[in-house]
Scaffold this motif. Structure first.
Motif, PDB file in Angstrom:
ATOM      1  N   ALA A   1      33.818  36.785  35.829  1.00 51.99           N
ATOM      2  CA  ALA A   1      35.271  36.960  35.783  1.00 51.99           C
ATOM      3  C   ALA A   1      35.640  38.396  35.432  1.00 51.99           C
ATOM      4  O   ALA A   1      36.571  38.975  36.014  1.00 51.99           O
ATOM      5  CB  ALA A   1      35.879  35.995  34.764  1.00 51.99           C
ATOM      6  N   MET A   2      34.916  38.996  34.488  1.00 54.59           N
ATOM      7  CA  MET A   2      35.216  40.376  34.084  1.00 54.59           C
ATOM      8  C   MET A   2      34.874  41.362  35.190  1.00 54.59           C
ATOM      9  O   MET A   2      35.580  42.358  35.395  1.00 54.59           O
ATOM     10  CB  MET A   2      34.452  40.717  32.805  1.00 54.59           C
ATOM     11  CG  MET A   2      34.853  39.871  31.596  1.00 54.59           C
ATOM     12  SD  MET A   2      36.640  39.813  31.305  1.00 54.59           S
ATOM     13  CE  MET A   2      36.967  41.516  30.915  1.00 54.59           C
ATOM     14  N   ALA A   3      33.792  41.104  35.915  1.00 53.36           N
ATOM     15  CA  ALA A   3      33.453  41.969  37.047  1.00 53.36           C
ATOM     16  C   ALA A   3      34.580  41.958  38.072  1.00 53.36           C
ATOM     17  O   ALA A   3      34.978  43.003  38.609  1.00 53.36           O
ATOM     18  CB  ALA A   3      32.141  41.517  37.689  1.00 53.36           C
ATOM     19  N   GLY A   4      35.116  40.766  38.361  1.00 49.76           N
ATOM     20  CA  GLY A   4      36.232  40.667  39.294  1.00 49.76           C
ATOM     21  C   GLY A   4      37.506  41.292  38.774  1.00 49.76           C
ATOM     22  O   GLY A   4      38.308  41.838  39.546  1.00 49.76           O
ATOM     23  N   SER A   5      37.694  41.251  37.461  1.00 48.57           N
ATOM     24  CA  SER A   5      38.905  41.822  36.864  1.00 48.57           C
ATOM     25  C   SER A   5      38.873  43.347  36.879  1.00 48.57           C
ATOM     26  O   SER A   5      39.863  44.000  37.203  1.00 48.57           O
ATOM     27  CB  SER A   5      39.062  41.318  35.422  1.00 48.57           C
ATOM     28  OG  SER A   5      39.151  39.923  35.379  1.00 48.57           O
ATOM     29  N   ILE A   6      37.723  43.929  36.509  1.00 48.99           N
ATOM     30  CA  ILE A   6      37.602  45.394  36.444  1.00 48.99           C
ATOM     31  C   ILE A   6      37.597  46.011  37.835  1.00 48.99           C
ATOM     32  O   ILE A   6      38.044  47.144  38.034  1.00 48.99           O
ATOM     33  CB  ILE A   6      36.325  45.774  35.662  1.00 48.99           C
ATOM     34  CG1 ILE A   6      36.451  45.283  34.215  1.00 48.99           C
ATOM     35  CG2 ILE A   6      36.077  47.272  35.698  1.00 48.99           C
ATOM     36  CD1 ILE A   6      35.164  45.368  33.423  1.00 48.99           C
ATOM     37  N   ARG A   7      37.129  45.246  38.816  1.00 43.30           N
ATOM     38  CA  ARG A   7      37.029  45.763  40.186  1.00 43.30           C
ATOM     39  C   ARG A   7      38.359  46.320  40.698  1.00 43.30           C
ATOM     40  O   ARG A   7      38.388  47.297  41.450  1.00 43.30           O
ATOM     41  CB  ARG A   7      36.529  44.641  41.096  1.00 43.30           C
ATOM     42  CG  ARG A   7      36.332  45.045  42.555  1.00 43.30           C
ATOM     43  CD  ARG A   7      35.673  43.919  43.344  1.00 43.30           C
ATOM     44  NE  ARG A   7      34.351  43.634  42.818  1.00 43.30           N
ATOM     45  CZ  ARG A   7      33.977  42.483  42.300  1.00 43.30           C
ATOM     46  NH1 ARG A   7      34.825  41.458  42.238  1.00 43.30           N
ATOM     47  NH2 ARG A   7      32.743  42.307  41.834  1.00 43.30           N
ATOM     48  N   VAL A   8      39.462  45.723  40.295  1.00 41.76           N
ATOM     49  CA  VAL A   8      40.762  46.134  40.820  1.00 41.76           C
ATOM     50  C   VAL A   8      41.075  47.588  40.484  1.00 41.76           C
ATOM     51  O   VAL A   8      41.777  48.272  41.239  1.00 41.76           O
ATOM     52  CB  VAL A   8      41.873  45.195  40.291  1.00 41.76           C
ATOM     53  CG1 VAL A   8      42.098  45.383  38.791  1.00 41.76           C
ATOM     54  CG2 VAL A   8      43.176  45.422  41.038  1.00 41.76           C
ATOM     55  N   VAL A   9      40.545  48.072  39.355  1.00 39.76           N
ATOM     56  CA  VAL A   9      40.794  49.462  38.964  1.00 39.76           C
ATOM     57  C   VAL A   9      40.258  50.422  40.028  1.00 39.76           C
ATOM     58  O   VAL A   9      40.945  51.362  40.457  1.00 39.76           O
ATOM     59  CB  VAL A   9      40.126  49.749  37.601  1.00 39.76           C
ATOM     60  CG1 VAL A   9      40.170  51.243  37.285  1.00 39.76           C
ATOM     61  CG2 VAL A   9      40.799  48.939  36.503  1.00 39.76           C
TER      62      VAL A   9
END
Length: 589
Positions: A538-546
């Motif tokens: 989930a965190m990998a997917g969240s940070i990806r947007v940056v």
């Protein structure tokens, strides 16, 4: 000998002359006085110890500025916990950057107007020295923020740290000179986080305090180095006969007031929103709206109200395309800030959430970026100086920096090595933009505005960093709020977690609170393992947007580099403000 020299000047060696070429553009120069300049554009000057020592002092200044900037963010969560102020911990780093963005143009403009480089540099470093003595004893975040604000005065002198080495050495060498100064910055960026990380590892609560004593020593050494090592001859202006208060009256006080107030309010609003308060909160909206209004007023005033203010109109005059080059450089440094802070702020967040929990090893994993930059930035400077070209190496740098950001957008929890490689690739790219953009600005503008132009450039970068860091955090937080429960819940329930324990389990897992997790009914090591794997995804997917947000700006920058224009004609051996009398090497024979 330049054809513009008078009869008296003909008795002086060919390479030593009054700065009349620059004076015809600069109304502030008193033409009855001699300002030392080396004007033999075709022959390399012979440099002596006085110039070399001055460059060494500037090297140390660049090092300590970045040392102070990069250290605290590496262990920010530990500092916030130590002071019981985690919700306000971002102000520890933001206070320093805010001072730089607001005071940088004022310091630089005063330096250009009165040619007071040395006194400003020594004074600002001394204020930082005092701030470092205040920080270690902080028992509240307010005291630490106040100390960081004082340290920010030394960081606000960044434009002078960039322009002094360029003006005391030949114009042709400016890309290489900035490359060397960036090596100093890289050493600071590497050593600062490693030192504070090691100190924090040895004492998780108070280890960070000793870092400020290391800073204390460095700022003191820098102030002494500038005091005794940087000894420029007095340069005269038309304001020499005025009193101090009369000189201050010659500054763009209206522009300063609008800029400082507008920037302070706008950047404060950007930092308040999203973390401490919702974006719809009246405090956030009021500071943002008033700040934006004042900045618009500043722009209108600089456009119509004055021609010689902070945004001096001469900076934008398109003589031989130089005005366009300056404007384009400001845009490019803005984009560089967008890309840089996506990497240096969110790569550590990626590391903490996906790969490493040890504070020292977290810092160590971020070093490939700075180590790569350390080794390549001088090569970019040499490439540009050797070929007298800025466009190609600048475009290559932006391309690699963007490629690193794109690579980081693809990182998954199993891609530990790939994350390090992409971070290093971004560092290879970063070795070019800051160095060559600053060099291009300093080549494109007249010397009497070199510090002002450099300050406008660095402030644009600071504004980009603040705006997009807030935007990145908003996008990242929004995704995390959706992805974490969406991914963790089915994984935990599937591993046997009772539904009644789901909410506290998700909260404890997100906070990395092992104590809380072990006290939740029904939780087993297998459930924690399944939840942790889902949380990482989930965190990998969240940070990806940056990185998805940042990458398109990099593509724009790569293309824009080729519209920069040709600055090779001004990349010659002229030295605008030498600290000693220079002669061509052949005159020694």
């Amino acid at each position: 000998m330049s054809a513009t020299m008078d009869e008296k000047a003909q008795d002086v060696p060919a390479s030593i002359a009054k700065d009349t070429a620059d004076a015809k553009y600069d109304e502030n120069v008193d033409n009855s006085q001699d300002n030392l300049v080396y004007d033999n554009a075709e022959e390399e000057p012979e440099l002596h110890a006085r110039t070399i020592v001055a460059c060494m002092a500037m090297f140390l200044l660049n090092l300590v500025q970045v040392f102070a900037l990069q250290g605290p963010p590496a262990v920010l969560s530990y500092i916030g916990a130590s002071l019981d102020a985690s919700e306000r911990q971002t102000w520890i780093t933001n206070s320093l950057s805010l001072v730089q963005a607001v005071l940088g143009p004022i310091i630089a403009s005063a330096s250009d107007t009165f040619q007071a480089r040395k006194i400003i540099l020594v004074s600002t470093c001394t204020i930082s020295f005092i701030g470092c003595a205040i920080a270690p004893g902080a028992q509240s975040i307010a005291r630490l923020i106040a100390a960081q604000t004082l340290i920010g005065f030394g960081f606000a002198a960044v434009p002078l740290a960039y322009c002094v080495p360029s003006e005391i050495l030949p114009r042709k060498w400016r890309p290489a000179v900035q490359g060397v100064m960036n090596i100093a910055a890289s050493i600071g960026a590497i050593s600062g986080p490693l030192i504070i990380g090691a100190l924090t590892r040895s004492d998780l609560v108070n280890g960070w305090r000793d870092f400020y004593w290391v800073q204390f020593a460095l700022w003191g050494l820098t102030a002494l180095g500038l005091l005794f090592g940087y000894r420029p001859p007095k340069r005269h202006t038309r304001y020499d006969h005025l009193s101090l208060w009369q000189k201050i009256g010659q500054l763009d006080l209206i522009g300063f007031s609008l800029l400082t107030t507008g920037l302070a309010l706008f950047l404060t609003g950007m930092n308040l929103g999203g973390e401490q308060y919702p974006w719809s909160n009246a405090r956030v909206l009021a500071t943002l709206i008033i700040g934006i209004a004042l900045l618009v007023g500043f722009g209108l005033y600089e456009w119509k109200g004055t021609a010689t203010g902070i945004l001096h109109h001469e900076l934008f005059r398109n003589e031989e395309g130089h005005g366009r080059a300056f404007a384009l450089c400001v845009m490019l440094i803005f984009i560089e800030g967008i890309l840089l802070f996506a990497v240096v702020i969110f790569y550590p967040i990626l590391t903490v959430n996906l790969f490493e929990t040890d504070p020292f090893l977290q810092v160590a994993r971020a070093q490939p970026f700075w180590v790569a930059n350390l080794f390549v930035t001088g090569l970019y400077g040499y490439w540009s100086t050797r070929l007298r070209s800025l466009r190609a190496p600048l475009a290559v740098g932006f391309l690699l920096l963007t490629a690193g950001a794109v690579g980081l957008a693809t990182v998954q929890p199993s891609d530990s090595t790939s994350a390090i490689v992409f971070d290093g690739l971004a560092g290879i790219g970063f070795g070019s933009p800051l160095v060559l953009i600053v060099a291009a600005v300093q080549l494109a503008v007249p010397h009497h505005l070199i510090a002002t132009a450099t300050a406008v450039t660095t402030s644009a970068r600071a504004v980009a960093a603040t705006i997009f860091t807030a935007s990145y955090f908003a996008a990242y937080s929004d995704r995390a709020a959706r992805f974490v429960p969406q991914d963790v819940a089915p994984a935990a329930l599937g591993a046997g977690l009772p539904s009644s324990s789901l909410m506290p389990f998700v909260a404890g897992l997100s906070a990395h609170n092992q104590t809380a997790l072990s006290s939740i009914p029904g939780v087993t090591p297998a459930i924690i393992s399944a939840g942790t794997a889902a949380l990482k995804q989930a965190m990998a997917g969240s940070i990806r947007v940056v990185y998805i947000i940042a990458a398109p700006f990099g593509a724009v920058a790569v293309i824009a580099c080729f519209f920069l224009g040709d600055l090779s004609k001004v990349m010659n051996y002229r030295v605008d403000a030498p600290v000693e009398r220079l002669r061509a090497k052949h005159e020694r024979q």
